[in-house]
Design a protein around this motif. Structure first.
Motif, PDB file in Angstrom:
ATOM      1  N   CYS A 186      50.318 -19.442   9.476  1.00  0.00           N
ATOM      2  CA  CYS A 186      50.264 -17.733   9.150  1.00  0.00           C
ATOM      3  C   CYS A 186      48.948 -17.439   8.804  1.00  0.00           C
ATOM      4  O   CYS A 186      48.587 -17.887   7.606  1.00  0.00           O
ATOM      5  N   LYS A 191      48.804 -13.891   8.212  1.00  0.00           N
ATOM      6  CA  LYS A 191      49.120 -12.605   7.615  1.00  0.00           C
ATOM      7  C   LYS A 191      48.597 -12.321   6.059  1.00  0.00           C
ATOM      8  O   LYS A 191      48.197 -11.437   5.809  1.00  0.00           O
ATOM      9  N   PHE A 192      48.556 -13.390   5.334  1.00  0.00           N
ATOM     10  CA  PHE A 192      48.173 -13.427   3.731  1.00  0.00           C
ATOM     11  C   PHE A 192      48.837 -12.319   3.322  1.00  0.00           C
ATOM     12  O   PHE A 192      48.230 -11.370   2.675  1.00  0.00           O
ATOM     13  N   CYS A 193      50.174 -12.044   3.263  1.00  0.00           N
ATOM     14  CA  CYS A 193      50.937 -11.256   2.409  1.00  0.00           C
ATOM     15  C   CYS A 193      50.643 -11.708   0.929  1.00  0.00           C
ATOM     16  O   CYS A 193      50.482 -12.912   0.528  1.00  0.00           O
ATOM     17  N   PHE A 251      52.120 -12.104  -1.888  1.00  0.00           N
ATOM     18  CA  PHE A 251      53.074 -12.730  -2.704  1.00  0.00           C
ATOM     19  C   PHE A 251      53.153 -14.246  -2.279  1.00  0.00           C
ATOM     20  O   PHE A 251      53.896 -15.008  -2.736  1.00  0.00           O
ATOM     21  N   CYS A 252      52.661 -14.525  -0.907  1.00  0.00           N
ATOM     22  CA  CYS A 252      53.138 -15.666  -0.247  1.00  0.00           C
ATOM     23  C   CYS A 252      52.138 -16.904  -0.327  1.00  0.00           C
ATOM     24  O   CYS A 252      50.930 -16.643  -0.061  1.00  0.00           O
ATOM     25  N   VAL A 259      52.697 -19.483   2.162  1.00  0.00           N
ATOM     26  CA  VAL A 259      52.706 -20.149   3.422  1.00  0.00           C
ATOM     27  C   VAL A 259      51.358 -20.120   4.004  1.00  0.00           C
ATOM     28  O   VAL A 259      50.994 -21.138   4.314  1.00  0.00           O
ATOM     29  N   PRO A 260      50.459 -19.140   3.926  1.00  0.00           N
ATOM     30  CA  PRO A 260      48.955 -19.516   4.788  1.00  0.00           C
ATOM     31  C   PRO A 260      48.418 -20.408   3.958  1.00  0.00           C
ATOM     32  O   PRO A 260      47.530 -21.166   4.633  1.00  0.00           O
ATOM     33  N   GLN A 279      56.581 -19.970  11.412  1.00  0.00           N
ATOM     34  CA  GLN A 279      56.524 -18.936  10.315  1.00  0.00           C
ATOM     35  C   GLN A 279      55.996 -17.672  10.457  1.00  0.00           C
ATOM     36  O   GLN A 279      56.442 -16.633  10.059  1.00  0.00           O
ATOM     37  N   ASN A 280      55.629 -17.271  11.746  1.00  0.00           N
ATOM     38  CA  ASN A 280      55.342 -15.903  12.137  1.00  0.00           C
ATOM     39  C   ASN A 280      55.279 -16.270  13.755  1.00  0.00           C
ATOM     40  O   ASN A 280      54.443 -15.954  14.467  1.00  0.00           O
ATOM     41  N   HIS A 337      57.402 -11.300  12.355  1.00  0.00           N
ATOM     42  CA  HIS A 337      56.755 -10.132  11.618  1.00  0.00           C
ATOM     43  C   HIS A 337      56.781  -8.973  12.177  1.00  0.00           C
ATOM     44  O   HIS A 337      56.747  -8.890  13.462  1.00  0.00           O
ATOM     45  N   GLN A 358      60.778  -6.985   3.548  1.00  0.00           N
ATOM     46  CA  GLN A 358      60.437  -7.260   2.165  1.00  0.00           C
ATOM     47  C   GLN A 358      60.640  -6.196   1.232  1.00  0.00           C
ATOM     48  O   GLN A 358      60.932  -6.184  -0.018  1.00  0.00           O
ATOM     49  N   ARG A 386      51.626  -5.958   4.035  1.00  0.00           N
ATOM     50  CA  ARG A 386      52.328  -6.279   5.059  1.00  0.00           C
ATOM     51  C   ARG A 386      51.762  -5.449   6.405  1.00  0.00           C
ATOM     52  O   ARG A 386      52.246  -5.669   7.484  1.00  0.00           O
TER      53      ARG A 386
HETATM   54 FE1  SF4 Z   1      52.934 -15.062   6.582  1.00  0.00          FE
HETATM   55 FE2  SF4 Z   1      55.596 -14.429   6.249  1.00  0.00          FE
HETATM   56 FE3  SF4 Z   1      54.174 -15.403   4.248  1.00  0.00          FE
HETATM   57 FE4  SF4 Z   1      53.583 -12.887   5.088  1.00  0.00          FE
HETATM   58  S1  SF4 Z   1      55.687 -13.656   4.230  1.00  0.00           S
HETATM   59  S2  SF4 Z   1      51.951 -14.623   4.695  1.00  0.00           S
HETATM   60  S3  SF4 Z   1      53.770 -13.196   7.395  1.00  0.00           S
HETATM   61  S4  SF4 Z   1      54.693 -16.426   6.132  1.00  0.00           S
END
Ligand code: SF4
Ligand code: 5AD
Length: 470
Positions: A172, A174-176, A178-179, A181-182, A216-217, A255, A282, A294
């Motif tokens: 991903c 996007k770099f939300c 809180f997340c 995943v990236p 993930q996206n 997303h 969210q 977001r």
């Molecule tokens: Fe990426 Fe989803 Fe995490 Fe946002 S919440 S950084 S879109 S994986």
């Protein structure tokens, strides 16, 4: 093999089983009965992450009972994020591998097996203190290698049933705030179209009738197409819908920013695309959405929903919601509750914000006290349950298509799923498995439905099409 976390981990575990099969490994039911244990971990929230270390504590005891003759492998996102720490805190772990390196698992297992054999030999001839025998080789492979693991994975040989996951996109950008995943899954990567089509065809040949495309996206998909252009998820969906025998198609997780008009139109065009979409929002507050990075407002989300419903009026939505993000006021939370009512999500995953090390939100001002998060989560969950109950009840009296998956717990009972993923029970024969049949829904039992099969139309033998095939 133990799998925690999202569907992507479920898919990854199945693929790791595919690469371990040729080495002679097969699944067993308990960690005690195993020679090797692989835990596929989740790092998304603190609670998920903490499970890894408590599980490892239990496995250490089994390893001691087996005199060290036991390979412990830790895969997935905790491995990626905390690989060094795992080996330091749990030196009896043999293998730590990230989500991008599981095609190299056979090599790692071979090294661990060799290491264990050498250690045993040394112990047998008295060269080791017993305690040293539980120390592993500590193989760590959490690279993001240049080669794509998908190029090295064997074809699926054993689909487990009528439905299957298929990973099409990973990572991903996007770099939300809180997340994790990236950081754990890395930058966005899309598999080439042809590779996905081939895997889909193999799965359909193995009896799969419903595919859930994973990423993930996932709607940021932009894989190389056979024409040399990058294809969108919409284009891929049309291509996959053309595979004979593939009855149902789903995709997750999307997303809102990548929900383009072509994909929305595909929901109107393709009967295979199920009218149930997981689209995380969210929060319903624009202030919090901005702080989360977001990149859309609550109204933008509402407009997407309106367009989707115009294309596919029976579409239902589920979502992810976080309460207690740093700075969330009572008014911000009220905006989330309002959005949940407006969209009338029949289902949603709701989470308390959990600060993750290394993410921007973890050090933001205005962290919300735990008791406030608890109260907001309880209020939100009560509303979600109300909406879920109302939705399930609204299906009673309706006729819905059900894809049958397996026998039910009671004699003569078969179970399938509605387009909205509720389990549906009917009385019927085993030959229903793998078929879509219409069911009149008669009762709702909170988390499942039951009903009666609609009689199939009697074929009209006088029609030209029937004469040709008769
Ligand atoms: Fe990426 Fe989803 Fe995490 Fe946002 S919440 S950084 S879109 S994986
Ligand atoms: N705290 C709480 N929930 C989180 N999620 C992701 N990161 C966090 C976090 N730090 C939730 C989001 C995401 C889902 C998979 O998990 O709602 O969509």
């Amino acid at each position: 093999m133990r799998t925690y976390g999202c569907q992507m981990n479920v898919y990854d575990s199945a693929r790791m089983a595919d690469v371990l099969g040729p080495l002679g490994y097969a699944a067993v039911d308990t960690p005690e009965a195993a020679d090797m244990v692989l835990i596929n971990t989740c790092h998304i929230r603190e609670h998920a992450s903490a499970k890894t270390f408590s599980e490892l504590g239990r496995l250490k005891q089994i390893k001691q009972q087996k005199d060290g003759d036991y390979i412990i492998a830790v895969a997935g996102c905790v491995a990626q994020a905390e690989g060094e720490e795992i080996l330091a805190r749990a030196p009896y772990v043999d293998i730590v591998l990230g989500p991008q390196t599981y095609h190299r698992l056979p090599e790692m297992v071979a090294r661990a097996e060799r290491g264990a054999a050498q250690k045993k030999l040394r112990a047998d001839i008295g060269l080791n203190k017993p305690a040293a025998r539980i120390a592993g080789m500590g193989i760590l492979d959490t690279d993001f290698p240049v080669e794509a693991k998908f190029d090295f994975l064997p074809a699926p040989t054993d689909a487990q049933g009528v439905t299957a996951f298929l990973s099409i996109q990973e990572g991903c950008d996007k770099f939300c705030t809180f997340c994790v995943v990236p950081y754990t899954r890395g930058a966005e990567y899309s598999r080439p179209v042809q590779q996905i089509v081939t895997e889909a065809e193999q799965l359909v040949a193995l009896g799969v009738r419903e595919l859930t495309l994973l990423g993930q996206n996932v709607n940021a998909y932009h894989g190389d197409g056979p024409d040399g252009d990058a294809w969108t998820l919409a284009q891929l969906a049309y291509r996959l819908a053309a595979i004979p025998g593939l009855e149902r198609l789903r995709y997750t997780t999307s997303h809102p920013r990548d929900m383009d008009d072509a994909l929305i139109a595909a929901h109107g065009d393709l009967p295979q695309l199920m009218p149930f979409l997981h689209l995380p929002v969210q929060s319903g507050s624009d202030t919090i959405l901005a702080a989360m990075n977001r990149q859309h407002s609550a109204d933008h989300y509402r407009r997407i929903i309106d367009k989707l419903r115009a294309a596919r009026p029976d579409l239902c939505l589920s979502t992810d919601l976080i309460v207690g993000f740093p700075g969330e006021s009572d008014a911000d939370f009220a905006a989330t509750m309002q959005l949940v009512r407006d969209v009338t999500f029949p289902a949603a995953f709701s989470f308390k914000y959990s600060g993750r090390p290394g993410t921007p939100a973890a050090t933001m001002a205005g962290q919300v006290p735990e008791d406030v998060k608890d109260a907001r989560l309880a209020e939100l969950n009560a509303l979600l349950l109300e909406q879920l109950t109302a939705f399930n009840r609204s299906l009673v009296g309706q006729t819905v298509p059900v894809l049958f998956e397996k026998a039910g717990r009671h004699a003569g009972q078969m179970v399938g799923r509605s387009p909205y993923l509720q389990p549906v029970h009917v009385l019927g024969e085993a030959d229903l498995i793998g078929r879509v049949r219409l069911v009149d829904i008669e009762q709702d039992h909170s988390f499942s439905l039951s009903g009666r099969l609609v009689a199939e139309p009697v074929p009209d033998l006088s029609s030209p099409a029937m004469r040709m095939t008769a």
